[in-house]
Structure formats: C-alpha cells, structure tokens
Design an enzyme around this catalytic site. Sequence first.
Site, PDB file in Angstrom:
ATOM      1  N   LYS A  25      -5.129 -10.256  -6.722  1.00 43.43           N
ATOM      2  CA  LYS A  25      -6.172  -9.826  -6.451  1.00 43.43           C
ATOM      3  C   LYS A  25      -7.715  -8.834  -6.526  1.00 43.43           C
ATOM      4  O   LYS A  25      -6.985  -7.377  -7.465  1.00 43.43           O
ATOM      5  CB  LYS A  25      -6.174 -10.374  -4.746  1.00 43.43           C
ATOM      6  N   LYS A  45       1.032  -1.088   0.230  1.00 44.24           N
ATOM      7  CA  LYS A  45      -0.088  -0.008   0.149  1.00 44.24           C
ATOM      8  C   LYS A  45       1.393   1.426   0.081  1.00 44.24           C
ATOM      9  O   LYS A  45       0.508   2.339  -1.007  1.00 44.24           O
ATOM     10  CB  LYS A  45      -1.234  -0.033   1.352  1.00 44.24           C
ATOM     11  N   LYS A  79     -10.905  -3.009  -4.359  1.00 38.98           N
ATOM     12  CA  LYS A  79     -11.371  -1.925  -4.782  1.00 38.98           C
ATOM     13  C   LYS A  79     -10.985  -0.967  -5.380  1.00 38.98           C
ATOM     14  O   LYS A  79     -11.631  -0.193  -5.383  1.00 38.98           O
ATOM     15  CB  LYS A  79     -12.537  -1.525  -2.184  1.00 38.98           C
TER      16      LYS A  79
HETATM   17  P1  AMP Z   1     -11.238  -4.851   2.529  1.00 39.51           P
HETATM   18  O1  AMP Z   1     -12.165  -5.186   2.108  1.00 39.51           O
HETATM   19  O2  AMP Z   1     -10.020  -4.663   2.464  1.00 39.51           O
HETATM   20  O3  AMP Z   1     -11.503  -3.851   3.832  1.00 39.51           O
HETATM   21  O4  AMP Z   1     -11.480  -6.873   3.208  1.00 39.51           O
HETATM   22  C1  AMP Z   1     -12.336  -6.638   4.630  1.00 39.51           C
HETATM   23  C2  AMP Z   1     -12.527  -9.043   3.804  1.00 39.51           C
HETATM   24  O5  AMP Z   1     -12.473  -8.871   2.226  1.00 39.51           O
HETATM   25  C3  AMP Z   1     -11.358  -9.114   3.927  1.00 39.51           C
HETATM   26  O6  AMP Z   1     -11.288 -10.582   5.620  1.00 39.51           O
HETATM   27  C4  AMP Z   1     -10.314  -9.223   2.821  1.00 39.51           C
HETATM   28  O7  AMP Z   1      -9.263 -10.590   3.402  1.00 39.51           O
HETATM   29  C5  AMP Z   1     -11.788  -9.977   2.394  1.00 39.51           C
HETATM   30  N1  AMP Z   1     -11.021  -9.391   0.576  1.00 39.51           N
HETATM   31  C6  AMP Z   1     -10.975  -8.540   0.176  1.00 39.51           C
HETATM   32  N2  AMP Z   1     -10.200  -8.792  -1.366  1.00 39.51           N
HETATM   33  C7  AMP Z   1     -11.173 -10.402  -1.396  1.00 39.51           C
HETATM   34  C8  AMP Z   1     -10.491 -10.731  -2.174  1.00 39.51           C
HETATM   35  N3  AMP Z   1      -9.802 -10.263  -3.523  1.00 39.51           N
HETATM   36  N4  AMP Z   1     -10.632 -12.082  -2.564  1.00 39.51           N
HETATM   37  C9  AMP Z   1     -11.345 -13.124  -1.183  1.00 39.51           C
HETATM   38  N5  AMP Z   1     -11.406 -11.798  -0.166  1.00 39.51           N
HETATM   39  C10 AMP Z   1     -10.820 -11.012  -0.238  1.00 39.51           C
END
Ligand code: AMP
Length: 335
Positions: A197, A113, A200
């Site tokens: 991956k 990041k 967002k």
């Molecule tokens: P965040 O959007 O970073 O707050 O992530 C929220 C949850 O979604 C966390 O448990 C992440 O590990 C999961 N997550 C985010 N992106 C992915 C992805 N591409 N594949 C699987 N899990 C994800």
Amino acid sequence: MIKNRILSGVQPTGNLHLGNYLGAIKNFVKLQRDYECYFMLADLHSITVFQDPKQLRENIIETAAVFLACGLDPKKNVIFCQSSVTGHSELAWIFNCVARIGWLNRMTQFKEKAGSNKEKASVGLYSYPTLMAADILLYKATHVPVGEDQKQHLELCRDIAMKFNNDFNCKDFFTLPEPIITKEVARIMSLKDGTKKMSKSDEAEASRINLTDSADDIVQKIKKAKTDNDLIPDTEFKLVDRPEARNLINIFSILNGSTIEKTLKELSGKNFSELKNKLSDVLIKEIVPIGKKIKEFKKDTEAIKRILKIGSEKANIESQKTIKEVHKIIGLSLS
Ligand code: AMP
Ligand code: TRP
C-alpha cells in the site's frame, strides 16, 4: 439517543499522501454533510513509534492544515487533537483490561510494524487497537470511515464493545460502530510496487504522491511509476496479475468519478504512457490546489491552534459524559 455520529482519525506523522486523501480524508469531506462528525489528529497513536518532538509539533499543525485544505469545516465538525482530550487514554486503559491478549496477538498491523524484532517494539504499538477502540466508543460513534488497513482494528473495537456490554450487564451501552470502507479507494497502492500500500513510511519518495507535491513532482513520479510492457486491456479480469497497472487505472478512474470498467472501455489497446499523461493531468488538477491551500493555512499557526482548542473543548465535554458513565458501570465511582 445519538444518531449517525462519525469519528475518524489520522496520525500526524507527515507526508500525507494520495492514499490518505482518497482512502480517508476525501470521504470525511463528503460525510460532513450528513453526519455529526469528530475528526481527530491521532497524536497518541503516532508516538507508538518514536517521534522527534519538534517534528511532531510541526506535523500536528501540518495535518490540521491538510484537514482544512481538503475542505473539513471546523464550524460544522469537531476537529481536535487526541492528546488534549484526557478521556482517550483513560478509556484505553480500561479497555486494556477488557480486551484479551489473544485478540491483540492476531492484529496484522502490529506484526507488520513490529517486524522481526517484536521484543523491541513499544508496548504502545501492541495496545494501539485498544486506544483506537477508546477513540471511537468514547463518543459512541455509529460509523467510522477508514481505509481497508484499519478494518481489523474496527472489528476489535466491536469485540471490546460487546464484551464490555456483556461483562457489565449493560446491554447496548456501547454502540457497535459500523465501518465505512469504500471498496475502490480502500487500498491505494505504492507507485513502485503494486502489491504494497502507498505509505507515509516508505523510504522511496517516488512511491507516493504527497498532498504537497508540485505539478512537476507529480509528472515526474507518474512518469517513473512502475508498469509493465503490455497494453491497456479490455477487461478488469486481465488486470488480476498486473497490480501496478491496475493501481494506476484505479486511481485514474476514482479521480474521474468513473469506474475501472469504463476507463478500460475508453483506453483499451492504448499504451501506458498515454494513461500516465492523462493521470498526471487529473492529479495535478485535484492535488495542486490542495497543496496551495495547505501552505496558506500553515502560515497562520495561531488560527489552527484556536480551531484545535475549540474542538478539544467540545470533545472533552462530550467524552467526559461517557467516562462518568463508565466509572459508574464498572464500580470506580463511589457516589
Ligand atoms: P494513517 O496515515 O495510518 O493515520 O491513516 C489515515 C487514514 O488513511 C486511515 O483511514 C487509513 O486507512 C487511510 N490510508 C492510509 N494509507 C492508505 C492507502 N494506501 N490507501 C487507502 N487508504 C489509506
Ligand atoms: N489507526 C488509524 C490509522 O492509522 C488512525 C486512527 C486512530 C483512527 N484512532 C482512530 C481511525 C479512530 C479511525 C477511528 O489510520
């Protein structure tokens, strides 16, 4: 003694996508049956990179609406905003004094990041994992369902818990939390690059399926998803060097409640346009109803605020118990 308590969080940064859903939220929905659950909007984590305040307010409401639309029951679970429970930042500070700089220097998410200009990254982005450890240990959660990308942060959380228990001679005070990471769903990849991956923050909208996408958006994005010119193979091994193909087959299998192996048995020898049509159909069936519910929930922001308020009251009560104990243990409380 607390048995089987879950805590997990999602940052309210908008654009919640298929990776968040399959990797995290869909799992939360299953787990709510068997565990006592705390589900948190990690708004303090989201401000480790600049957020426009108006947008942040909207994203908090939107992410809460996603939780509800996906089926999290506010009567059974504690659903709340991290910033409205003061214990999170208090314990995070204490953990900043327990965690070692060397531990944080190893965190790959910070390196990714912060990019090449680490000097310009916020201090919060660097100490992000100590806040995450506080989120979990404040409730003495036993299990933490997350995607693969958060595994290293969970290991750090366990290290902090161990060091705290050890330094202050209070064996077993903090429970060492276990991750719940389901292999198949742990890394849903970008539709444009199977080695990255789904995220967002990817500038390319077409790289992800958002939970608010229409049926038409889904069809278009899947149609344009990157693949290669080869046919669908008959074994998983033959997908090793074909990350985009593997990702689409994996997503299709998960949504069908099947396995990659079974999908390959069914579709081997066919070309990807056939898989893409089938994939669009299952995605539309699963995602479009969620999108509609998100819109419905978002219409009543007052109801969402009420749910978050009730959640934060419960979380405050529970977390203050730990804060009081911690103050005692480390010598901050004089009584
Ligand atoms: P965040 O959007 O970073 O707050 O992530 C929220 C949850 O979604 C966390 O448990 C992440 O590990 C999961 N997550 C985010 N992106 C992915 C992805 N591409 N594949 C699987 N899990 C994800
Ligand atoms: N860091 C997590 C993410 O970006 C969100 C999060 C914050 C979290 N606190 C947490 C996840 C505690 C699990 C437990 O995905």
